[in-house]
Structures are given as structure tokens and as C-alpha cells.
Design an enzyme around this catalytic site. Structure first.
Site, PDB file in Angstrom:
ATOM      1  N   LYS A  11      32.957  10.653  11.165  1.00  0.00           N
ATOM      2  CA  LYS A  11      34.398  10.955  11.218  1.00  0.00           C
ATOM      3  C   LYS A  11      35.203   9.899  11.971  1.00  0.00           C
ATOM      4  O   LYS A  11      36.368   9.655  11.644  1.00  0.00           O
ATOM      5  CB  LYS A  11      34.621  12.318  11.870  1.00  0.00           C
ATOM      6  CG  LYS A  11      34.172  13.464  11.001  1.00  0.00           C
ATOM      7  CD  LYS A  11      34.554  14.787  11.628  1.00  0.00           C
ATOM      8  CE  LYS A  11      34.008  15.910  10.777  1.00  0.00           C
ATOM      9  NZ  LYS A  11      34.299  17.218  11.317  1.00  0.00           N
ATOM     10  N   ARG A  25      31.956  15.251  -1.638  1.00  0.00           N
ATOM     11  CA  ARG A  25      31.116  16.146  -2.453  1.00  0.00           C
ATOM     12  C   ARG A  25      32.013  17.186  -3.092  1.00  0.00           C
ATOM     13  O   ARG A  25      33.199  17.243  -2.795  1.00  0.00           O
ATOM     14  CB  ARG A  25      30.116  16.861  -1.535  1.00  0.00           C
ATOM     15  CG  ARG A  25      30.864  17.609  -0.418  1.00  0.00           C
ATOM     16  CD  ARG A  25      29.949  18.422   0.450  1.00  0.00           C
ATOM     17  NE  ARG A  25      30.580  18.769   1.707  1.00  0.00           N
ATOM     18  CZ  ARG A  25      31.346  19.826   1.918  1.00  0.00           C
ATOM     19  NH1 ARG A  25      31.634  20.642   0.921  1.00  0.00           N
ATOM     20  NH2 ARG A  25      31.865  20.065   3.100  1.00  0.00           N
ATOM     21  N   GLU A  85      40.143  14.169  20.446  1.00  0.00           N
ATOM     22  CA  GLU A  85      41.359  14.116  19.644  1.00  0.00           C
ATOM     23  C   GLU A  85      42.400  15.009  20.299  1.00  0.00           C
ATOM     24  O   GLU A  85      42.051  16.014  20.910  1.00  0.00           O
ATOM     25  CB  GLU A  85      41.030  14.681  18.249  1.00  0.00           C
ATOM     26  CG  GLU A  85      41.554  13.907  17.089  1.00  0.00           C
ATOM     27  CD  GLU A  85      41.030  14.464  15.771  1.00  0.00           C
ATOM     28  OE1 GLU A  85      40.500  13.671  14.987  1.00  0.00           O
ATOM     29  OE2 GLU A  85      41.148  15.675  15.518  1.00  0.00           O
TER      30      GLU A  85
HETATM   31  P1  ADP Z   1      33.914  23.062   2.382  1.00  0.00           P
HETATM   32  O1  ADP Z   1      34.034  21.889   3.284  1.00  0.00           O
HETATM   33  O2  ADP Z   1      33.277  22.796   1.069  1.00  0.00           O
HETATM   34  O3  ADP Z   1      35.184  23.764   2.272  1.00  0.00           O
HETATM   35  P2  ADP Z   1      32.205  24.119   4.413  1.00  0.00           P
HETATM   36  O4  ADP Z   1      32.800  23.203   5.406  1.00  0.00           O
HETATM   37  O5  ADP Z   1      32.093  25.552   4.789  1.00  0.00           O
HETATM   38  O6  ADP Z   1      32.970  24.112   3.043  1.00  0.00           O
HETATM   39  O7  ADP Z   1      30.786  23.524   4.028  1.00  0.00           O
HETATM   40  C1  ADP Z   1      30.123  23.860   2.826  1.00  0.00           C
HETATM   41  C2  ADP Z   1      28.690  24.211   3.092  1.00  0.00           C
HETATM   42  O8  ADP Z   1      27.974  23.128   3.607  1.00  0.00           O
HETATM   43  C3  ADP Z   1      28.534  25.345   4.059  1.00  0.00           C
HETATM   44  O9  ADP Z   1      27.452  26.103   3.603  1.00  0.00           O
HETATM   45  C4  ADP Z   1      28.227  24.647   5.377  1.00  0.00           C
HETATM   46  O10 ADP Z   1      27.423  25.446   6.200  1.00  0.00           O
HETATM   47  C5  ADP Z   1      27.482  23.424   4.889  1.00  0.00           C
HETATM   48  N1  ADP Z   1      27.731  22.219   5.665  1.00  0.00           N
HETATM   49  C6  ADP Z   1      28.878  21.534   5.766  1.00  0.00           C
HETATM   50  N2  ADP Z   1      28.708  20.430   6.489  1.00  0.00           N
HETATM   51  C7  ADP Z   1      27.415  20.413   6.869  1.00  0.00           C
HETATM   52  C8  ADP Z   1      26.604  19.504   7.628  1.00  0.00           C
HETATM   53  N3  ADP Z   1      27.087  18.384   8.147  1.00  0.00           N
HETATM   54  N4  ADP Z   1      25.315  19.812   7.814  1.00  0.00           N
HETATM   55  C9  ADP Z   1      24.799  20.939   7.280  1.00  0.00           C
HETATM   56  N5  ADP Z   1      25.497  21.810   6.539  1.00  0.00           N
HETATM   57  C10 ADP Z   1      26.782  21.556   6.343  1.00  0.00           C
HETATM   58  P1  ADP Z   2      34.514  20.177   9.637  1.00  0.00           P
HETATM   59  O1  ADP Z   2      33.823  18.899   9.347  1.00  0.00           O
HETATM   60  O2  ADP Z   2      33.698  21.103  10.442  1.00  0.00           O
HETATM   61  O3  ADP Z   2      35.112  20.778   8.415  1.00  0.00           O
HETATM   62  P2  ADP Z   2      37.216  19.302  10.362  1.00  0.00           P
HETATM   63  O4  ADP Z   2      37.461  18.053  11.108  1.00  0.00           O
HETATM   64  O5  ADP Z   2      37.511  19.300   8.917  1.00  0.00           O
HETATM   65  O6  ADP Z   2      35.716  19.756  10.615  1.00  0.00           O
HETATM   66  O7  ADP Z   2      38.038  20.470  11.058  1.00  0.00           O
HETATM   67  C1  ADP Z   2      37.851  21.814  10.723  1.00  0.00           C
HETATM   68  C2  ADP Z   2      38.990  22.644  11.280  1.00  0.00           C
HETATM   69  O8  ADP Z   2      39.048  22.518  12.709  1.00  0.00           O
HETATM   70  C3  ADP Z   2      40.379  22.235  10.815  1.00  0.00           C
HETATM   71  O9  ADP Z   2      40.712  22.782   9.568  1.00  0.00           O
HETATM   72  C4  ADP Z   2      41.241  22.770  11.945  1.00  0.00           C
HETATM   73  O10 ADP Z   2      41.444  24.155  11.832  1.00  0.00           O
HETATM   74  C5  ADP Z   2      40.390  22.507  13.171  1.00  0.00           C
HETATM   75  N1  ADP Z   2      40.716  21.209  13.781  1.00  0.00           N
HETATM   76  C6  ADP Z   2      40.040  20.048  13.638  1.00  0.00           C
HETATM   77  N2  ADP Z   2      40.629  19.051  14.340  1.00  0.00           N
HETATM   78  C7  ADP Z   2      41.716  19.586  14.933  1.00  0.00           C
HETATM   79  C8  ADP Z   2      42.751  19.088  15.784  1.00  0.00           C
HETATM   80  N3  ADP Z   2      42.763  17.814  16.190  1.00  0.00           N
HETATM   81  N4  ADP Z   2      43.718  19.946  16.185  1.00  0.00           N
HETATM   82  C9  ADP Z   2      43.713  21.235  15.794  1.00  0.00           C
HETATM   83  N5  ADP Z   2      42.785  21.764  15.017  1.00  0.00           N
HETATM   84  C10 ADP Z   2      41.777  20.972  14.580  1.00  0.00           C
END
Ligand code: ADP
Ligand code: ADP
Ligand code: MG
Length: 489
Positions: free
Chosen positions: A117, A293, A201
Site C-alpha cells: 500500500k 482482482r 496516515e
Molecule cells: P473486497 O475487497 O473484494 O471488497 P474484502 O476486502 O472483504 O472484499 O476481501 C475479499 C476476501 O479476501 C475476503 O474473504 C477477505 O477475507 C480476503 N482477503 C482480502 N485481503 C486479504 C489478504 N491480504 N490476505 C488474505 N485474505 C484476504
Molecule cells: P483493506 O486493504 O483492509 O481493504 P483499506 O485501506 O481499503 O484496507 O481500508 C479499509 C477501510 O478502512 C476503509 O474503507 C475505511 O473505512 C477505513 N480507512 C482506511 N484508511 C483510513 C483513513 N486514513 N481514514 C479513515 N478511515 C480509513
């Protein structure tokens, strides 16, 4: 198709079924894999061929070498990784290619770039996409980290560089809690992602999570398939996803489409991807991450565009060109996806695998279900608690909310607790109905929902028990009748 005749699906659950369906319509063979815990999985029955990978039930889906060896042995020419598991593993994607397989997804270099990231934010910043203020190198020194947090200003969020699925994140409101929460995030990152690197962040208050679906062919043609609002989250994990966002200004929407497409073009991106953004209260938007993906919530986009995203992924991997220009994509109506999870709303949403004793699914106009749940199926305890998705469509926002209420009320799963009662509360909430929500929606509402959720669960139980006893009564009456008749003979 020219090259792809047989696709091995390196996944399980509802996404495996989804990919099988796409393969059938493309008239290519689908191959499922399954672990010892998944023998009863419905995708095993639906695929043209299915192979058991014995041993550890989780490793079965994570051992890339073994999966590639199987693919070669059975004459598959492509591997679709689905989401989770190996889908964001650049080494796996490369190894597929090295072994003469087509990997259905982006280039390994892009998977690697966006898996980190911090690196992703750096590249986006260089391209001119706004990112959230924070660090872009790994931090290990606690004092240095504390100084940076003070500079950025509290609240801050600590995030795992290689994280996903809402894990490895901690919000820090004040300096006193810094060390404790920083260490917690690092430990969680190590545990889940095998890499403890974290970054800091600025924490954005009350943002909306808006993401843009991108699709690109190998010739540099790129289109967006609109936006999704994924602000309804619990513990940073999506619970409900909507396309298009019911409350996004025209200017922000246009900007997000433009910057996302431009970024993907600049990078030479290929196949599908999702650019995730946070939009703050003043309509500033920031890139947070890119998912390389297919996403769990892709069906809402499929429904409003009429484009089959999985079929497109396979066709692009096969060398196919995009057959539509941006202007040719028509967006119609609103779609909402409800993630149906085997988890107990009365026990802090703890996973609740087990035997499904009753399964009554909704249907009718505008209702789509992608699931592995069915009557007499036992959900194994080893995997993610999401068992499927209910997706509802209507021409306008009011209509889709009403239809969602109807569909959720029709959806009866018994034997195990699920989060359906939570969804029923959300669609009745006035702020949800008004499209007025941010990522803290559930944090602020869950408590007020809990009483109704409890009542909802109890009344469903009572009505089913009543029905059961009525059924038993009529069964007894039928037996008595039959005995009487026999006596009369
Ligand atoms: P999306 O990003 O597709 O909206 P999620 O963030 O919930 O949905 O992730 C999709 C699936 O992949 C979930 O089952 C989550 O537990 C799994 N997943 C996401 N990122 C990782 C990761 N880095 N390692 C293992 N499992 C992951
Ligand atoms: P993941 O890889 O687990 O999906 P993301 O970076 O996409 O992680 O963040 C998942 C969620 O976490 C976001 O949709 C938001 O709700 C919260 N989040 C992430 N970063 C921030 C931020 N800097 N400030 C506020 N909320 C955050
Ligand atoms: Mg994300």
C-alpha cells in the site's frame, strides 16, 4: 475461444460458482478444486471436473505449486484465482505464466506494486492522484513514529503495508495510546500477512468509501464501470455495497472516473482492478488502495451495467479486445449487495459455522443470489464467514431499498445464526433510506439496532417452531387417519 479451453478455479465458495457460471456461458470447461472439508461444497458438483486437494483445509487453496501442477496434469490452460487466497500473490501469477498457464488477472508486476500500500500511494502521488497525508517508508522506530504522528496531527491510523480484509489497522485518537496501538497493528500485520511493516496516515473523519471499477484490455483500451459506495462497514470490512453511490456529487464522480482511468492508463494496467477512495465531508477525495482482482461486490456493477465482469476477465486474459467504448456503457438503476455471513449478531458477530436446517431463498423481480448456502449443508469452520450475497436491483434508490426490505424478509436461514437480521435493520434506518451514511454508520447505529435484531431473531424462531408443531400435528393426524383406514379395510 482461441487459447482458453479449460479454466481451473483456484478458489472455493460462492466465487467458484460464479466463475463456473461464466465458464459455462463462454463454453469453456470449468475445473473446481476442493479441500477435505469442502467435499459437500456446491461448486464441486457444478463444475465440469473437480479435484480433491487433501491435507490441511486452508493450505489446499494456498499451495500454488500444487495447484499449478494439477492444472498441468489435467490439461487446463488458464487459472482464475477469484478473490482472497492466491489472487493477490504476484509470485503465483508469475509462476502460472512460467508454467505455460494463462493467469486470469492483471500482470504480476501490478499485483506486486499494489500489494504494497505504501508503494502504491507513492506511485499514485507521482501520477497526480490525491493521497492521504502520511508516511511512505516503513517505520520501525517507535519514537520516530510518534514524532511523525504528532506532525500529522491526531487522530491517525496505523495500517499494515501488506494488509487486506480490514485487518492490521488501528485508529489512534491521542498520543498516550500510541505505543500500545502501534504495537497491536504491527503484531496483527505479522500474524495475518507475515510482514509487520506498517505506515501512518491521517485518520479521515466520517468519510465515504467510494471505489471505481476499471477494466482494461491488453491493447491499452480502458473503461470504468462506474462507482460503488461501500461505506456500510463493520471493523473496516464491507457489509453492504451499492452501485452507484446514492449521494455523490457529479463533480466528484466525474473526477474519480477521470483520475482512475488516467492512472491505469499511465501504468499500462491490464484486466480488472478497483481503485478505492475515501471522500471526506468537504468532498475532498483520496486514493487509499487498489485491488488487483475481482471484488466480492462486483455483482452490483454487473447489474447496473449489464456487463459480465468474470467473462470479460477471461476474454481479456485470452487476448480479447474490449468490445465497448466508454460511451457505449449504459448505467441503469441502483443495485445493493448484502453480504450474507455466518456470524452471530447477538454474540458480537462471532463466526457461526454449522448445519443449515432451513433454507428459504428470496426471488422475484430484481433479485440475484450468489451463495453456497442450502438446506442440510454444513458450513465448515475453516474459512471466511461470508457464505454468499443477496443482490437487489431497482430503477431508483427508493425502489431498491423497498425491494431489499422485501427480499431480506423473505430470506430465511435456520440452524445457524446469520447477519440477515442486521441487514433488515439497516434497510429500515432513516439515514440509510435517505442515502445519508459514512463509514462510521454501523459504529454509531449498532447498539440501537441490537434490541430489534434480538426481537427479530426470537420471532422468526417462534414462528418456525409454531410451523414445525403445526406440521407435526398434521403429520400425527395423517398417521391416525391412515391407521383408521387400514382398520376399516
Ligand atoms: P473486497 O475487497 O473484494 O471488497 P474484502 O476486502 O472483504 O472484499 O476481501 C475479499 C476476501 O479476501 C475476503 O474473504 C477477505 O477475507 C480476503 N482477503 C482480502 N485481503 C486479504 C489478504 N491480504 N490476505 C488474505 N485474505 C484476504
Ligand atoms: P483493506 O486493504 O483492509 O481493504 P483499506 O485501506 O481499503 O484496507 O481500508 C479499509 C477501510 O478502512 C476503509 O474503507 C475505511 O473505512 C477505513 N480507512 C482506511 N484508511 C483510513 C483513513 N486514513 N481514514 C479513515 N478511515 C480509513
Ligand atoms: Mg480496501
Amino acid at each position: 475461444m482461441k487459447n482458453i479451453k479449460k479454466v481451473l478455479i483456484a478458489n472455493r465458495g460462492e466465487i467458484s460458482i460464479r466463475i463456473i457460471r461464466a465458464c459455462k456461458e463462454l463454453e469453456v470447461k470449468s475445473v473446481a478444486i476442493y479441500s477435505e472439508a469442502d467435499v459437500e461444497g456446491v461448486w464441486v458438483k457444478k463444475a465440469d471436473e473437480a479435484y480433491l486437494l487433501d491435507g490441511d483445509p486452508i493450505q489446499a487453496y494456498l499451495n500454488g505449486d500444487r495447484i499449478i501442477a494439477l492444472a498441468k496434469e489435467i490439461g487446463a490452460d488458464a487459472i482464475h484465482p477469484g478473490y482472497g487466497f492466491l489472487s493477490e500473490n504476484a509470485d503465483f501469477a508469475q509462476s502460472c505464466i512460467d508454467n505455460g498457464m494463462i493467469f486470469v488477472g492483471p500482470k504480476p508486476e501490478h499485483i506486486a506494486l499494489f500489494g504494497d500500500k505504501m508503494a502504491a500511494k507513492k506511485v499514485m502521488k507521482e501520477i497526480g492522484v490525491p493521497v492521504i497525508e502520511g508516511t511512505d517508508t516503513p517505520i520501525s522506530d517507535l519514537n520516530e513514529a510518534k514524532n511523525i504522528a504528532a506532525q500529522i496531527g491526531y487522530p491517525v491510523i496505523i495500517k499494515a503495508a501488506f494488509g487486506g480484509g480490514g485487518r492490521g489497522m488501528r485508529i489512534i485518537e491521542e498520543e498516550d495510546k500510541f505505543i500500545e496501538l502501534f504495537e497491536a497493528a504491527t503484531n496483527e500485520a505479522k500474524k495475518f500477512f507475515g510482514n509487520g511493516e506498517v505506515f501512518i496516515e491521517k485518520y479521515i473523519k466520517n468519510p465515504r468509501h467510494i471505489e471505481i471499477q476499471i477494466i482494461a484490455d491488453k491493447e491499452g483500451n480502458i473503461v470504468h464501470l462506474g462507482d460503488r459506495d461501500c461505506s456500510i462497514q463493520r471493523k473496516h470490512q464491507k457489509v453492504i455495497e451499492i452501485s452507484p453511490s446514492p449521494r455523490l456529487s457529479k463533480t466528484v464522480r466525474k473526477d474519480l472516473y477521470r483520475v482512475s482511468k488516467r492512472a491505469m492508463f499511465r501504468l499500462g494496467y491490464e484486466n480488472v482492478g478497483t481503485m478505492e477512495f475515501l471522500v471526506d465531508e468537504k468532498d475532498n477525495y483520496y486514493f487509499i488502495e487498489m485491488n488487483t482482482r475481482v471484488q466480492v461486490e462486483h455483482p452490483v456493477t454487473e447489474i447496473v451495467t449489464g456487463i459480465d465482469i468474470i467473462q470479460r476477465m477471461i476474454k481479456i486474459a485470452n487476448g480479447g479486445k474490449l468490445i465497448f467504448l466508454q460511451e457505449e456503457i449504459n448505467f441503469k438503476g441502483y443495485a445493493i449487495e448484502f453480504r450474507i455471513n455466518a456470524e452471530d449478531p447477538l454474540n458480537n458477530f462471532a463466526p457461526s459455522p454449522g448445519l443449515i436446517t432451513t433454507y428459504l431463498s428470496p426471488g422475484g423481480p430484481g433479485v440475484r443470489i450468489d451463495t453456497i448456502a442450502r438446506k442440510d449443508y454444513t458450513i465448515p469452520p475453516y474459512y471466511d464467514s461470508m457464505t454468499g450475497k443477496l443482490i437487489v436491483w431497482a430503477l431508483d434508490w427508493t425502489g431498491v431499498v423497498k425491494r431489499s426490505k422485501r427480499a431480506l424478509d423473505e430470506y430465511i436461514i435456520e440452524g445457524i445464526p446469520t447477519n440477515i437480521p442486521l441487514h433488515r435493520e439497516i434497510v429500515r434506518d432513516i439515514d440509510f433510506i435517505n442515502g445519508n451514511f459514512t463509514t462510521n454508520f454501523l459504529d454509531t447505529k449498532l447498539e440501537s439496532f441490537s434490541e430489534n435484531i434480538k426481537e427479530n431473531i426470537e420471532s422468526q424462531k417462534a414462528s418456525l417452531e409454531e410451523k414445525q408443531s403445526e406440521d407435526n400435528d398434521s403429520l400425527v393426524a395423517a398417521i391416525i387417519g391412515a391407521i383408521k383406514e387400514m382398520k376399516n379395510c
